[in-house]
Design an enzyme around this catalytic site. Structure first.
Site, PDB file in Angstrom:
ATOM      1  N   CYS A  76       0.861  -1.181   0.000  1.00  0.00           N
ATOM      2  CA  CYS A  76       0.000   0.000   0.000  1.00  0.00           C
ATOM      3  C   CYS A  76       0.901   1.236   0.000  1.00  0.00           C
ATOM      4  O   CYS A  76       1.732   1.394   0.909  1.00  0.00           O
ATOM      5  CB  CYS A  76      -0.848  -0.034   1.262  1.00  0.00           C
ATOM      6  SG  CYS A  76      -1.843   1.442   1.512  1.00  0.00           S
ATOM      7  N   THR A  78       0.012   4.307   0.472  1.00  0.00           N
ATOM      8  CA  THR A  78      -0.371   5.233   1.537  1.00  0.00           C
ATOM      9  C   THR A  78       0.263   4.814   2.862  1.00  0.00           C
ATOM     10  O   THR A  78       0.858   5.643   3.569  1.00  0.00           O
ATOM     11  CB  THR A  78      -1.914   5.282   1.676  1.00  0.00           C
ATOM     12  OG1 THR A  78      -2.492   5.408   0.378  1.00  0.00           O
ATOM     13  CG2 THR A  78      -2.352   6.427   2.551  1.00  0.00           C
ATOM     14  N   CYS A 194      -0.810   3.990  -6.530  1.00  0.00           N
ATOM     15  CA  CYS A 194      -1.705   3.333  -5.570  1.00  0.00           C
ATOM     16  C   CYS A 194      -1.895   1.920  -6.090  1.00  0.00           C
ATOM     17  O   CYS A 194      -2.110   1.723  -7.299  1.00  0.00           O
ATOM     18  CB  CYS A 194      -3.049   4.062  -5.518  1.00  0.00           C
ATOM     19  SG  CYS A 194      -4.337   3.154  -4.614  1.00  0.00           S
TER      20      CYS A 194
HETATM   21  N1  DGL Z   1      -3.987   0.660  -2.127  1.00  0.00           N
HETATM   22  C1  DGL Z   1      -3.570   1.684  -1.277  1.00  0.00           C
HETATM   23  C2  DGL Z   1      -2.443   2.506  -1.796  1.00  0.00           C
HETATM   24  O1  DGL Z   1      -1.633   1.984  -2.540  1.00  0.00           O
HETATM   25  C3  DGL Z   1      -4.593   2.432  -0.455  1.00  0.00           C
HETATM   26  C4  DGL Z   1      -5.830   2.938  -1.096  1.00  0.00           C
HETATM   27  C5  DGL Z   1      -6.774   3.470  -0.023  1.00  0.00           C
HETATM   28  O2  DGL Z   1      -7.106   2.707   0.873  1.00  0.00           O
HETATM   29  O3  DGL Z   1      -7.150   4.634  -0.095  1.00  0.00           O
HETATM   30  O4  DGL Z   1      -2.283   3.650  -1.477  1.00  0.00           O
END
Ligand code: DGL
Length: 275
Positions: A76, A78, A194
């Site tokens: 992830c 984030t 993301c």
């Molecule tokens: N898949 C995640 C990322 O790469 C998080 C997306 C989310 O939960 O907002 O940031």
């Protein structure tokens, strides 16, 4: 040491990290992956840094204690941007691999010097990504510009497999990026910052047009994970690891299992994990 004999924890807010799991399975088909979707707390993108860090710490502890994972992949962007430094401090010397928007590979690929970066608000507004952008721009020998675009709601729409919302939001955000090309050189590279976005890549590519190359991070993260595991000291004995995937969600495991079947061809049930 052969990476096949390891159990690897992988987590994301939801189904997005499956794009990283796909690359991990291709890189290490004999390992066992414990994939956790934090469904009860998704999406992460518009949460505070403190909330995301708290979830990342809790999940890491739980995966280590319950599943005895040998390493963790934070699948992830984030959570990597907001929590990985704290996680590494807490688990000193223990292998944690993160996922960062691929600004560096994109800088090497672009011909026009204009790179678009899409990600959650948490990622594109993070100090970590700002530092990376500034460093690459100052090191570049030819003009280089990164246009960062926060895509509120897009990961959530992908999570819910809401196709009309995915189309409408993609149109809005890619439109915003492309409209900047009146003042800058045309954007020819788009970083999918993301892990949910590779699952909307057809729509995003159609909106960008054939002159834009999209860059994501699954394969390099998988390679890095294998290298990290193979560099670990060899213990005297190791438990036997059954290759495969365990799918867990802190929320409803059904959408996770459906997404894993649809995108990765994995026919396994999802399980609920309170965490
Ligand atoms: N898949 C995640 C990322 O790469 C998080 C997306 C989310 O939960 O907002 O940031």
């Amino acid at each position: 040491m052969n990476s096949s004999s390891f159990t690897v924890g992988v987590f994301d807010s939801g189904v997005g990290g499956l794009s990283v799991l796909q690359a991990l399975l291709a890189e290490m088909p004999q390992a066992h992956f414990v994939y956790l979707a934090d469904g009860a707390h998704a999406p992460y993108g518009e949460r505070s840094a403190e909330q995301v860090a708290e979830r990342a710490h809790r999940i890491t502890r739980r995966l280590r204690e319950t599943f005895h994972i040998d390493a963790l992949v934070v699948a992830c962007n984030t959570a990597t941007a907001l929590a990985i430094e704290g996680l590494r401090e807490q688990h000193l010397g223990w292998p944690i691999v993160g996922v960062e928007p691929a600004l560096k590979p994109a800088a090497a690929l672009t011909h026009t010097g204009h790179v678009g970066v899409i990600g959650t608000r948490g990622t594109v507004e993070s100090a970590r990504v700002a530092r990376l952008r500034d460093r690459l721009q100052s090191e570049a020998r030819t003009p280089l510009h990164f246009s960062l675009q926060a895509c509120d709601g897009l990961a959530d729409a992908i999570e819910r497999d809401d196709q009309p919302a995915i189309r409408a939001l993609s149109q809005r955000y890619i439109g915003a990026l492309l409209s900047q090309t009146s003042t800058l050189a045309p954007m020819d590279t788009l970083v999918l910052g993301c892990t949910h976005y590779p699952f909307a890549s057809e729509i995003l590519q159609a909106l960008c047009g054939p002159n834009v190359t999209m860059v994501e991070t699954g394969a390099p993260v998988a390679r890095r994970t294998r290298q990290v595991l193979e560099a670990l000291p060899r213990p005297e004995t190791r438990p036997v690891v059954v290759p495969g995937v365990t799918l867990l969600s802190t929320g409803d495991p059904e959408p996770l299992a459906r997404a894993a079947q649809r995108w990765l061809g994995l026919k396994i049930p999802g399980q609920h994990l309170a965490c």
